[in-house]
Structure formats: structure tokens, C-alpha cells
Design an enzyme around this catalytic site. Structure first.
Site, PDB file in Angstrom:
ATOM      1  N   SER A  75      -4.309   3.644  21.313  1.00 56.73           N
ATOM      2  CA  SER A  75      -5.157   4.124  22.397  1.00 56.73           C
ATOM      3  C   SER A  75      -4.247   4.665  23.488  1.00 56.73           C
ATOM      4  CB  SER A  75      -6.004   2.957  22.910  1.00 56.73           C
ATOM      5  OG  SER A  75      -6.751   3.330  24.042  1.00 56.73           O
ATOM      6  N   LYS A 131      -6.449   7.636  19.616  1.00 55.86           N
ATOM      7  CA  LYS A 131      -7.585   7.622  20.544  1.00 55.86           C
ATOM      8  C   LYS A 131      -7.100   8.107  21.896  1.00 55.86           C
ATOM      9  CE  LYS A 131      -9.830   3.626  22.758  1.00 55.86           C
ATOM     10  NZ  LYS A 131     -10.598   2.378  22.524  1.00 55.86           N
ATOM     11  N   LYS A 158      -8.018   8.608  25.855  1.00 54.93           N
ATOM     12  CA  LYS A 158      -8.924   8.287  26.956  1.00 54.93           C
ATOM     13  C   LYS A 158      -9.275   9.595  27.676  1.00 54.93           C
ATOM     14  CE  LYS A 158      -9.044   3.739  26.740  1.00 54.93           C
ATOM     15  NZ  LYS A 158     -10.307   2.968  26.652  1.00 54.93           N
ATOM     16  N   ASP A 208     -12.321   8.261  24.088  1.00 53.53           N
ATOM     17  CA  ASP A 208     -13.003   7.112  24.710  1.00 53.53           C
ATOM     18  C   ASP A 208     -13.169   7.404  26.195  1.00 53.53           C
ATOM     19  OD1 ASP A 208     -14.009   4.689  25.586  1.00 53.53           O
ATOM     20  OD2 ASP A 208     -12.297   3.487  24.938  1.00 53.53           O
ATOM     21  N   GLU A 234     -16.300   7.403  22.020  1.00 52.32           N
ATOM     22  CA  GLU A 234     -16.604   6.013  22.383  1.00 52.32           C
ATOM     23  C   GLU A 234     -17.167   5.951  23.800  1.00 52.32           C
ATOM     24  OE1 GLU A 234     -13.190   3.551  21.579  1.00 52.32           O
ATOM     25  OE2 GLU A 234     -13.939   1.867  22.753  1.00 52.32           O
ATOM     26  N   ASP A 290     -18.926   0.611  22.821  1.00 56.78           N
ATOM     27  CA  ASP A 290     -17.995  -0.467  23.161  1.00 56.78           C
ATOM     28  C   ASP A 290     -18.694  -1.336  24.214  1.00 56.78           C
ATOM     29  OD1 ASP A 290     -15.949  -2.020  24.335  1.00 56.78           O
ATOM     30  OD2 ASP A 290     -14.526  -0.388  24.585  1.00 56.78           O
ATOM     31  N   LYS A 348     -15.110  -6.060  20.118  1.00 61.91           N
ATOM     32  CA  LYS A 348     -14.063  -6.818  20.804  1.00 61.91           C
ATOM     33  C   LYS A 348     -14.606  -8.225  20.933  1.00 61.91           C
ATOM     34  CE  LYS A 348     -12.447  -2.945  23.610  1.00 61.91           C
ATOM     35  NZ  LYS A 348     -12.428  -2.350  24.972  1.00 61.91           N
ATOM     36  N   GLY A 357      -9.293  -3.291  21.429  1.00 64.37           N
ATOM     37  CA  GLY A 357      -8.248  -4.082  22.079  1.00 64.37           C
ATOM     38  C   GLY A 357      -8.443  -4.114  23.575  1.00 64.37           C
TER      39      GLY A 357
HETATM   40  O1  OSB Z   1     -12.181   0.797  26.270  1.00 62.77           O
HETATM   41  O2  OSB Z   1     -11.138   0.219  24.540  1.00 62.77           O
HETATM   42  C1  OSB Z   1     -11.203   0.253  25.762  1.00 62.77           C
HETATM   43  C2  OSB Z   1      -8.071  -1.282  27.303  1.00 62.77           C
HETATM   44  C3  OSB Z   1      -8.618  -1.904  28.406  1.00 62.77           C
HETATM   45  C4  OSB Z   1      -9.949  -1.784  28.650  1.00 62.77           C
HETATM   46  C5  OSB Z   1     -10.764  -1.042  27.784  1.00 62.77           C
HETATM   47  C6  OSB Z   1     -10.231  -0.443  26.669  1.00 62.77           C
HETATM   48  C7  OSB Z   1      -8.855  -0.531  26.448  1.00 62.77           C
HETATM   49  C8  OSB Z   1      -8.163   0.133  25.350  1.00 62.77           C
HETATM   50  C9  OSB Z   1      -6.846  -0.482  24.942  1.00 62.77           C
HETATM   51  O3  OSB Z   1      -8.538   1.151  24.835  1.00 62.77           O
HETATM   52  C10 OSB Z   1      -6.693  -0.703  23.508  1.00 62.77           C
HETATM   53  C11 OSB Z   1      -5.486  -1.558  23.203  1.00 62.77           C
HETATM   54  O4  OSB Z   1      -5.493  -2.773  23.502  1.00 62.77           O
HETATM   55  O5  OSB Z   1      -4.520  -1.021  22.659  1.00 62.77           O
HETATM   56 MG    MG Z   2     -13.454   1.484  24.764  1.00 56.20          MG
END
Ligand code: OSB
Ligand code: MG
Length: 377
Positions: A137, A163, A165, A191, A216, A241, A265, A293
Site C-alpha cells: 500500500s 495499491k 492511496k 484506496d 477501495e 474497508d 481487517k 493492514g
Molecule cells: O485504508 O487500508 C487502509 C493504513 C492505515 C489506515 C488505513 C489503511 C492503511 C493501509 C496500510 O492501507 C496497509 C499496510 O498496513 O501496509
Molecule cells: Mg483501506
């Protein structure tokens, strides 16, 4: 099994690079670890994934600390469990919310029960995979070039899903730049962490051009109805999510058509029992799930890797190895990924399968509290 003592620790662990999502940035994680001890002296660790700020969900380290010490741990101390599958109902009875706090305790009980049985956590919960497929991510960057550099490195490292952001103003141009540089065959997704509204549906539909395997959580963190409308207007599958906080919400998503994939999660849904129930429901509905994660330390990762070894975790998870996040993790061995983008499930080791480095944890700890029946210090 009866839990007799829980030691809470808050430690600070700097990320190698700040991680920015649409709603905020984190440079240093406040890792919240629990050490559970049962009446026979067996010990296992778990992790509470609550954030530093209430920008992903409303929970934070502060609220989770309070919930565990005030309400959750006392209940656990009072109850004899024959199986950790009974813990979630005890924590949920007349006690609303606080899913990440509940999950930390509930998952700790699963870890402890696995360790007591001499089995690996993966085997104990019915996992079937020896290795899990891993994605990365990538946080929001200052410009598309910076994102392209990181995406190219991630592909070289072997990650099986990239992924990105996104947020308004940092979306189409960024996704386009990465798709152009990586070519058509790399598995990519985006995401948004709830950064858009339904009125931006036409704009979001521009992302259909990039062959993303999913987008996402584009809309509100508790929304299902608008996501259903948006899904009708997008070719790209929506993955939820934040919106999936329980088995009921997962069923609602399936009924309403609010998305076609779920990011599970365990912290967000209150632990392993609900995670497994969502997994099973989605499997019956032919809806793939994957394990998200929360920038966990190696302790939380152990739980995520075990969960992702269940059969319907069909898509690469946000299960990056320790070195993606930290100079040094708090467990040995650290989590590693092979050149095929796979993380090995430690099915040959009892409990969570990694050892917490107690000295390192002590050195990083900024707050600690031992709770036991009749004691709180
Ligand atoms: O939306 O998936 C998410 C990290 C913190 C809060 C929200 C998210 C995330 C990540 C990190 O995308 C994923 C990772 O732990 O590598
Ligand atoms: Mg997410």
C-alpha cells in the site's frame, strides 16, 4: 482457559517513511501491545491497531486503552472459556463499539489458545495456506513522479499487488502515471479512504480506464447505500474497508450490492470470530476477501498472516514484510517476503509464530500498565 493478567504497552516506532492517506499522515506509529497470561502461566502477545488520530475510524490508542482497562479486561478475567470463539460474545454484551480494543483482547485469546494447544495460530483457526500473497500500500506522494518511483521499486521487490492511496486532486493523474510506467500487466488498485462523495461519480468513473482490480472505500466511512449506487455506475469493482464493521454490515453489502470485494481487517470488525464469519459468508456468496493492514508491528502481522491463510483470502493482502515499515521490527524472526511476493506462514511454530524482543519493547515503551483481578498499576 482463564486469562489472569494483561500487560498493556504503548511504544513509539518511527516509520521509514511517513504514510499519508486522504485523511491524515503518520510518521511514527504508536504501537499498542498486549501481553496476556493465563492461569497456567502461558503467555501470548497481541496488538491493538487503533490509530494515533481518529481519522480512519474514531478509535485511538487512548480510547482503546481506556476500554480495555475499564471494561474489557475485567470481563475476561471473570470468565472461563473452553474456546476463544466464545470471547467475542462476552465482550460485545451490552458494550457498544470499541471494536479495535475488543479485537486486541479477543485475538490475544486466540493466540493464547493456539499456543496452549501447541498448534500454530494458522492451523488452530483452520488456515490452509503455507504462504500468503502479498501486496503493498503506497501512501499519497507530493507528485506523480515520486509515486512512480515507489511503484517501480515495489514491482522489483516482487509485490503481487500495488495499491495507491488517492484523494481528490491526487487521483487520475497519479494512477495514470503509474499505469503508464508499469504497463498493463501489473495488478493495481486504489484506496480513497472515504475521500469522495456520490456527486463525484463521473470523476471516479475516469479510473475505469486503468484496469484496476478494485477501488477501495471511495465514499463515506459508514456508507452502504451510496456505494451501491456508485457501483452501478462504475465498471471497476468496489471493495469496502471502513464500512464493514460487522457480519451484519457484510451481509448488507451483499444484499445492497455496495461492492464486490471485502477488505477484512480483524481489528476493525472486533477480532477473529467475526473475521472468520465474514470470510465464510463471502465464500458462500462467491465474493473474494483479502486481509488489510493497519501499519502493524510484527505482532499484529502474525495475526493477519494467520488469518490470510484461510482459503477464501483469494487476493493479495496488505501484508508487507517488516522492512517495508521499520528499521527494525519488535519480533524475531522479522517478517520477510520472497521474490515471488509471498510471505511464509509459520505453521511449524506454536502460537503466533514469532518471538517478541522484550528488551527492544522495553526500550521503546512510553507507557505501561499491568492489569489483573484486583490490581491495576
Ligand atoms: O485504508 O487500508 C487502509 C493504513 C492505515 C489506515 C488505513 C489503511 C492503511 C493501509 C496500510 O492501507 C496497509 C499496510 O498496513 O501496509
Ligand atoms: Mg483501506
Amino acid at each position: 482457559m482463564r486469562v489472569q493478567q494483561i500487560t498493556l504497552r504503548e511504544l513509539t516506532l518511527p516509520l521509514r517513511e511517513p504514510f499519508r492517506i486522504s485523511s491524515g499522515v503518520v510518521s511514527e506509529r504508536h504501537i499498542f501491545l498486549l501481553e496476556l497470561r493465563d492461569a497456567d502461566g502461558v503467555v501470548e502477545w497481541s496488538e491493538c491497531v487503533a490509530g494515533e488520530q481518529p481519522n480512519y475510524t474514531w478509535e485511538t490508542v487512548e480510547t482503546a486503552w481506556m476500554a480495555i482497562t475499564s471494561w474489557l479486561a475485567p470481563r475476561i478475567f471473570e470468565t472461563d472459556f473452553t474456546s476463544p470463539s466464545e470471547v467475542q460474545a462476552v465482550l460485545d454484551r451490552d458494550l457498544r463499539g470499541h471494536s479495535m480494543a475488543k479485537a486486541a483482547v479477543e485475538m490475544g485469546c486466540w493466540g493464547l489458545a493456539a499456543r496452549r494447544s501447541g498448534k500454530s495460530l494458522s492451523e488452530f483457526i483452520g488456515g490452509t495456506r503455507d504462504r500468503v500473497v502479498t501486496g503493498i500500500s503506497l501512501g499519497i506522494q507530493a507528485n506523480p513522479e515520486a509515486l512512480v518511483t515507489r511503484a517501480q521499486q515495489a514491482r522489483k521487490d516482487g509485490y503481487r499487488k500495488i495499491k495507491l492511496k488517492i484523494m481528490p486532486g491526487k487521483d487520475v493523474e497519479y494512477v495514470n502515471a503509474v499505469r503508464q510506467s508499469l504497463g498493463p500487466d501489473v495488478t493495481m488498485m486504489a484506496d480513497a479512504n472515504s475521500a469522495y462523495t456520490l456527486s463525484q461519480a463521473d470523476h471516479l468513473a475516469k479510473l475505469d480506464a486503468f484496469n484496476l482490480i478494485m477501488i477501495e472505500q471511495p465514499l463515506g466511512q459508514d456508507d452502504l447505500v451510496r456505494h451501491a449506487e456508485l457501483q452501478r455506475r462504475l465498471a471497476t469493482p468496489i471493495c469496502l474497508d471502513e464500512s464493514i464493521t460487522s457480519l451484519d454490515r457484510a451481509e448488507d453489502m451483499l444484499t445492497l450490492g455496495s461492492g464486490r470485494i471485502i477488505n477484512i481487517k480483524p481489528g476493525r470488525v472486533g477480532g477473529f470470530t467475526v473475521s472468520k464469519a465474514i470470510h465464510d459468508t463471502c465464500e458462500r456468496a462467491n465474493v473474494p476477501v483479502w486481509c488489510g493492514g493497519m501499519l502493524e508491528s510484527g505482532v499484529g502481522r502474525a495475526y493477519n498472516v494467520a488469518l490470510a491463510s484461510l482459503p477464501n483470502f483469494k487476493l493479495p493482502g496488505d501484508l508487507s514484510p517488516s522492512a517495508r515499515y521499520w528499521e527494525r521490527d519488535v519480533v524475531t524472526p522479522e517478517w520477510t517476503m520472497d521474490a515471488d511476493g509471498m510471505v511464509r506462514v509459520p505453521r511449524d511454530r506454536p502460537g503466533i509464530g514469532v518471538t517478541v524482543d522484550a528488551d527492544r519493547v522495553d526500550n521503546l515503551t512510553i507507557r505501561h500498565q499491568v492489569i489483573a483481578p484486583g490490581r491495576s498499576s
